[in-house]
Every structure is written in C-alpha cells, then in structure tokens.
Enzyme design. Structure first.
Site, PDB file in Angstrom:
ATOM      1  N   HIS A  46       0.851  -1.184   0.000  1.00 31.51           N
ATOM      2  CA  HIS A  46       0.000   0.000   0.000  1.00 31.51           C
ATOM      3  C   HIS A  46       0.890   1.238   0.000  1.00 31.51           C
ATOM      4  O   HIS A  46       1.914   1.257   0.683  1.00 31.51           O
ATOM      5  CB  HIS A  46      -0.909   0.016   1.241  1.00 31.51           C
ATOM      6  CG  HIS A  46      -2.100   0.886   1.051  1.00 31.51           C
ATOM      7  ND1 HIS A  46      -2.030   2.255   1.169  1.00 31.51           N
ATOM      8  CD2 HIS A  46      -3.374   0.596   0.706  1.00 31.51           C
ATOM      9  CE1 HIS A  46      -3.223   2.758   0.922  1.00 31.51           C
ATOM     10  NE2 HIS A  46      -4.060   1.782   0.626  1.00 31.51           N
TER      11      HIS A  46
ATOM     12  N   ASP B  51      -7.637  -5.674   0.660  1.00 30.89           N
ATOM     13  CA  ASP B  51      -8.156  -6.656  -0.287  1.00 30.89           C
ATOM     14  C   ASP B  51      -7.760  -8.088   0.045  1.00 30.89           C
ATOM     15  O   ASP B  51      -8.276  -9.025  -0.570  1.00 30.89           O
ATOM     16  CB  ASP B  51      -7.683  -6.317  -1.711  1.00 30.89           C
ATOM     17  CG  ASP B  51      -8.351  -5.062  -2.242  1.00 30.89           C
ATOM     18  OD1 ASP B  51      -9.521  -4.841  -1.889  1.00 30.89           O
ATOM     19  OD2 ASP B  51      -7.710  -4.310  -2.980  1.00 30.89           O
TER      20      ASP B  51
HETATM   21  N1  CMC Z   1       4.089  -7.680  -4.127  1.00 30.45           N
HETATM   22  C1  CMC Z   1       5.420  -7.638  -4.332  1.00 30.45           C
HETATM   23  N2  CMC Z   1       6.121  -6.508  -4.342  1.00 30.45           N
HETATM   24  C2  CMC Z   1       5.455  -5.373  -4.150  1.00 30.45           C
HETATM   25  C3  CMC Z   1       4.077  -5.338  -3.927  1.00 30.45           C
HETATM   26  C4  CMC Z   1       3.399  -6.550  -3.918  1.00 30.45           C
HETATM   27  N3  CMC Z   1       2.079  -6.599  -3.736  1.00 30.45           N
HETATM   28  N4  CMC Z   1       3.691  -4.073  -3.766  1.00 30.45           N
HETATM   29  C5  CMC Z   1       4.787  -3.336  -3.888  1.00 30.45           C
HETATM   30  N5  CMC Z   1       5.859  -4.117  -4.126  1.00 30.45           N
HETATM   31  C6  CMC Z   1       7.245  -3.680  -4.325  1.00 30.45           C
HETATM   32  C7  CMC Z   1       7.436  -3.231  -5.766  1.00 30.45           C
HETATM   33  O1  CMC Z   1       7.833  -4.293  -6.591  1.00 30.45           O
HETATM   34  C8  CMC Z   1       8.515  -2.186  -5.604  1.00 30.45           C
HETATM   35  O2  CMC Z   1       9.745  -2.848  -5.380  1.00 30.45           O
HETATM   36  P1  CMC Z   1      11.115  -2.220  -5.945  1.00 30.45           P
HETATM   37  O3  CMC Z   1      11.263  -0.928  -5.205  1.00 30.45           O
HETATM   38  O4  CMC Z   1      12.126  -3.239  -5.589  1.00 30.45           O
HETATM   39  O5  CMC Z   1      10.898  -2.050  -7.407  1.00 30.45           O
HETATM   40  C9  CMC Z   1       8.157  -1.514  -4.279  1.00 30.45           C
HETATM   41  O6  CMC Z   1       7.463  -2.514  -3.522  1.00 30.45           O
HETATM   42  C10 CMC Z   1       7.252  -0.303  -4.440  1.00 30.45           C
HETATM   43  O7  CMC Z   1       6.129  -0.729  -5.210  1.00 30.45           O
HETATM   44  P2  CMC Z   1       5.227   0.249  -6.043  1.00 30.45           P
HETATM   45  O8  CMC Z   1       4.390  -0.549  -6.974  1.00 30.45           O
HETATM   46  O9  CMC Z   1       6.070   1.338  -6.630  1.00 30.45           O
HETATM   47  O10 CMC Z   1       4.335   0.854  -4.879  1.00 30.45           O
HETATM   48  P3  CMC Z   1       3.103   1.808  -5.086  1.00 30.45           P
HETATM   49  O11 CMC Z   1       2.961   2.577  -3.856  1.00 30.45           O
HETATM   50  O12 CMC Z   1       3.218   2.551  -6.377  1.00 30.45           O
HETATM   51  O13 CMC Z   1       1.884   0.786  -5.286  1.00 30.45           O
HETATM   52  C11 CMC Z   1       0.211  -0.783  -4.791  1.00 30.45           C
HETATM   53  C12 CMC Z   1       0.993   0.421  -4.290  1.00 30.45           C
HETATM   54  C13 CMC Z   1      -0.958  -1.059  -3.869  1.00 30.45           C
HETATM   55  C14 CMC Z   1      -0.359  -0.464  -6.189  1.00 30.45           C
HETATM   56  C15 CMC Z   1       1.150  -2.001  -4.865  1.00 30.45           C
HETATM   57  O14 CMC Z   1       1.584  -2.336  -3.569  1.00 30.45           O
HETATM   58  C16 CMC Z   1       0.504  -3.182  -5.553  1.00 30.45           C
HETATM   59  O15 CMC Z   1       0.523  -3.256  -6.802  1.00 30.45           O
HETATM   60  N6  CMC Z   1      -0.082  -4.151  -4.767  1.00 30.45           N
HETATM   61  C17 CMC Z   1      -0.752  -5.286  -5.345  1.00 30.45           C
HETATM   62  C18 CMC Z   1      -2.152  -4.901  -5.813  1.00 30.45           C
HETATM   63  C19 CMC Z   1      -3.079  -4.652  -4.632  1.00 30.45           C
HETATM   64  O16 CMC Z   1      -3.152  -5.425  -3.697  1.00 30.45           O
HETATM   65  N7  CMC Z   1      -3.829  -3.535  -4.728  1.00 30.45           N
HETATM   66  C20 CMC Z   1      -4.783  -3.139  -3.689  1.00 30.45           C
HETATM   67  C21 CMC Z   1      -4.346  -1.909  -2.982  1.00 30.45           C
HETATM   68  S1  CMC Z   1      -5.216  -1.555  -1.463  1.00 30.45           S
HETATM   69  C22 CMC Z   1      -6.841  -1.280  -1.869  1.00 30.45           C
HETATM   70  C23 CMC Z   1      -7.113  -0.363  -2.988  1.00 30.45           C
HETATM   71  O17 CMC Z   1      -6.431   0.633  -3.216  1.00 30.45           O
HETATM   72  O18 CMC Z   1      -8.075  -0.645  -3.691  1.00 30.45           O
END
Ligand code: CMC
Length: 389
Positions: free
Chosen positions: A272, A326
């Site tokens: 998140h 989620d």
């Molecule tokens: N699994 C593995 N690695 C992750 C995950 C994950 N779920 N989430 C973030 N990371 C890693 C990502 O690979 C990156 O690593 P590195 O710095 O080595 O490249 C680092 O953490 C930062 O990730 P990001 O994608 O730049 O983080 P963000 O803040 O832009 O994205 C997020 C947040 C929620 C989109 C992301 O954590 C994600 O894609 N999670 C999986 C999808 C999910 O569960 N979404 C629901 C979010 S909560 C409810 C809602 O908003 O609806």
C-alpha cells in the site's frame, strides 16, 4: 504617451516530477486520515475500529458526507430517504438487460451509474436539496443496480428491494433472493464501513478531478467506478482468491512465493502506498472471516492466506509490504456466497459514500484540477509530405 506593455504573470516554479504523485498533496481534506506507520485509520476523527464496533454503514456514510454523526432523528430520516429511493427505473433495468451477460459487473455498474445522469440531469450544484437528492439516490440505487445485473446475467428478472430490510440485508436479499442470516448481514455491513473511505486513493482522486469540472454527481461516481475497477486498486480483491486457488495447497505456498518474487510478480492483496504495516482494515476483516468460519464452516483457502501472510512477512515485510484491505475481504465475501466478480462492485457500493463526501468537499472550495506536465516529446519538426514518409 508611452503605453506599458502588459507583463505576463510569472510562471510558477516547476516542481520535480513524482511518478504516481507519491507524497504530493493534491488537496486539503477533513474527511479521512491515515497513519501509515502505526496502521491507524480515522473517518472525520473517529477511529474505524470504533465505527465498525458501534456504527452502521449508513450512519458512517452520513458522518463522512455531512461531517458529523447524525442524531437519532437525522439517522432515521436519512435511512428512510435512502430506503425510498432504492428502486431503479425499469428503463435502466431494460438497458441493463441489453448488456452482454459475460461482461464484467464493474463495467455494467459504471454504465448504469452514468445513466442516472440521464434521469436526474438537472445540475444545480448550489442547491442543497439537489446535493441531498443526489447523495440519497446514489447510495440507494448503486446496490440495487449491482444486484440487478447479477440476476439479469443469469437470465432472471431483478427483484425489488424490501422496505423492511436494512441497507446491507436488503442488498444480500436482492442478490441471493433469500433473507440473509443476521450475522451475515451484520458482517457485510461492517465490510461496507471498512471500505467506505480511504483519503485520496486513485478512484477518489478521479472523483475529485471529475467533480472539479462541476459536472453532475452521477458522472463523478461513474468515473470513480471505472478507476476502482483496475487490479492495482479495487480489482485486487478478486485477484487474491484467484491467486490462492492457483497456489492450491499449503506446501505450495513457499515455492509459489519464491517463484512469484523471482519473476517480480506483484502479490495481490499486499502493499500500500500509505501503509508500511498491516492495513488496519485487513486486521478487522481477518477477524470477520474467522467469525464467519466459526458460524458457517471453515474455508481451506483461509489457511493458505495465513500461511502466505506468514511467509511473505519474511520476504516483503522488510520493505513495508503487508496485507492490505483486499487480502481478506474476498474470503469474507466468498463465505457469504458472493460471486468473485462482484467483490469490486461491492467495494464500489461502500466507496460511493467516500466519493460523495469528496464530491461535496470539492464543491465547497472548488478549483478545477489542471496539473502541469513535463514535456518529453520532439520539438521543431519540419512537416513531411505523405509521399516522402
Ligand atoms: N508484491 C510484491 N512486491 C510489491 C508489492 C506486492 N504486492 N507491492 C509493492 N511491491 C514492491 C514493488 O515491486 C517495488 O519494489 P522495488 O522498489 O524493488 O521495485 C516496491 O514494492 C514499491 O512498489 P510500487 O508498486 O512502486 O508501490 P506503489 O505505492 O506505487 O503501489 C500498490 C501500491 C498497492 C499499487 C502495490 O503495492 C501493488 O501493486 N499491490 C498489489 C495490488 C493490490 O493489492 N492492490 C490493492 C491496494 S489496497 C486497496 C485499494 O487501493 O483498492
């Protein structure tokens, strides 16, 4: 006489580009606060834990939208108004019957929410009665439309809402054609509270941008529904169950995670932007799932989820990546007998309260959103005739 040449206003200083606007405040808001280090979430200053323990979804929606908890008279009147507007026009139901039955319910919901603007198009944003009417209609009709599409795609006619049932119980009734067990209805209502609002997430940002153009509230909610649908946002709840089903058995959890991480795959339901600890909503939803299993029987996917959480804590925990809202919600909905592709529409039912609160707040101090960009394209190119390309 010398005429002074008009001077252009100074160009605002360029801010560094932050992908995903991370850490960039895009609004001021008094609706919801998140402490991502401690895992705290408050709506209008009330902890979400207190709200799920004491409040109902409609009471919470009132709080979010109007800023204060209602008195009992105000709450009764609000519940009554919402109940009075639950039915949707037969024209909207007929329109929904023309949707492909294999289409995703989020697309059906986006189209039906937008269609409300055709019926209630008088845009009177400075009229408090119009605001109240739109709030009530959207809260009342979105669940009816979600349930209607579920029956329509099965080839059935939607059933009418039941006036003797409260908000959550009525939705489950319209969906399943059975009056729900009181525990199931209460737990579903709690899920709605937990999903009702979460500050400037992608769909709420979308709602505020749309609201800032002074368009109608049905377009505001429709734009937010479209944004919520994506797998990085609300759509993740559906993907979590698919992921657990793919893992299949407890002994596969570790190798599955190893492989997923080696392939740099995102683990659905984890991570998140705001939380660096386990999402407080996931903590509550996990407990709700356990309550449901105690009453209605265990779900082996829950064991896989717990094991995945445990194993992932070692691998992803150091990066501040923990279960989000989620991760456990799908297990709750599955136990309630809700089809997987309705998980995100249910999220939308709840989040409509937050979107409407932000719509109202945006109108209170509106300035159209128009951020800048850093142009990275070509410049000064010479036109090339078609024959010469
Ligand atoms: N699994 C593995 N690695 C992750 C995950 C994950 N779920 N989430 C973030 N990371 C890693 C990502 O690979 C990156 O690593 P590195 O710095 O080595 O490249 C680092 O953490 C930062 O990730 P990001 O994608 O730049 O983080 P963000 O803040 O832009 O994205 C997020 C947040 C929620 C989109 C992301 O954590 C994600 O894609 N999670 C999986 C999808 C999910 O569960 N979404 C629901 C979010 S909560 C409810 C809602 O908003 O609806």
């Amino acid at each position: 006489m010398a005429v002074e040449s008009p001077t252009a206003p100074a160009t605002p200083e360029r801010q560094p580009f932050r992908p995903g606007l991370e850490g960039v405040p895009a609004t001021q808001s008094a609706i919801c606060d998140i402490d991502g280090q401690q895992g705290l979430l408050t709506y209008r200053g009330y902890s979400v834990g207190d709200l799920v323990a004491q409040s109902s979804f409609l009471e919470t929606a009132y709080l979010l939208i109007w800023g204060e908890l209602p008195t009992s008279t105000e709450l009764r009147a609000f519940e009554h108004e919402v109940q009075m507007h639950r039915r949707v026009s037969f024209r909207i139901r007929d329109m929904m019957k023309s949707f492909p039955s294999g289409g995703h319910p989020m697309d059906a919901l986006q189209a039906s929410a937008a269609s409300l603007g055709l019926f209630y198009s008088r845009r009177a944003l400075d009229n408090p009665e119009y605001i109240v009417g739109a709030v009530v209609r959207l809260l009342a009709k979105i669940p009816t439309m979600v349930a209607a599409f579920q029956l329509i795609r099965k080839g059935q006619d939607p059933i009418q809402p039941r006036d003797d049932l409260a908000y959550a119980a009525n939705f489950l009734y319209m969906l399943t054609e059975r009056e729900p067990d009181p525990l199931a209805a209460r737990i579903f209502d709690t899920c709605l509270i937990l999903h009702a609002e979460h500050s400037l997430n992608a769909s709420t940002f979308s709602a505020r941008v749309t609201a800032s153009t002074l368009t109608d509230p049905y377009a505001v909610v429709a734009s937010a529904v479209g944004t919520l649908a994506g797998p990085l946002h609300g759509g993740a709840n559906e993907d979590v169950l698919a992921m657990l089903e793919e893992i299949g058995s407890l002994d596969q959890v570790e190798p599955w995670l190893e492989q997923a991480m080696a392939q740099k795959q995102k683990i659905m339901g984890f991570g998140h932007r705001e939380y660096k600890v386990k999402d407080p909503r996931a903590v509550i939803l996990q407990k709700l799932a356990e309550d449901l299993f105690d009453q209605f029987g265990h779900d082996p996917l829950y064991d896989l989820a717990r094991k995945l959480e445990e194993v992932a804590a070692e691998r992803l925990g150091p990066k501040g990546i923990y279960p989000n809202v989620d991760f456990y919600s799908g297990l709750v909905y599955r136990k309630l007998g809700i089809p997987e592709d309705l998980f995100t529409p249910i999220f939308a039912i709840a989040r409509t309260a937050g979107w409407l609160a932000h719509w109202k707040e945006q109108l209170g101090a509106n300035r159209i959103y128009r951020p800048s960009q850093i142009y990275t394209g070509a410049a000064g190119r010479d036109w090339m005739p078609l024959q010469a390309r």
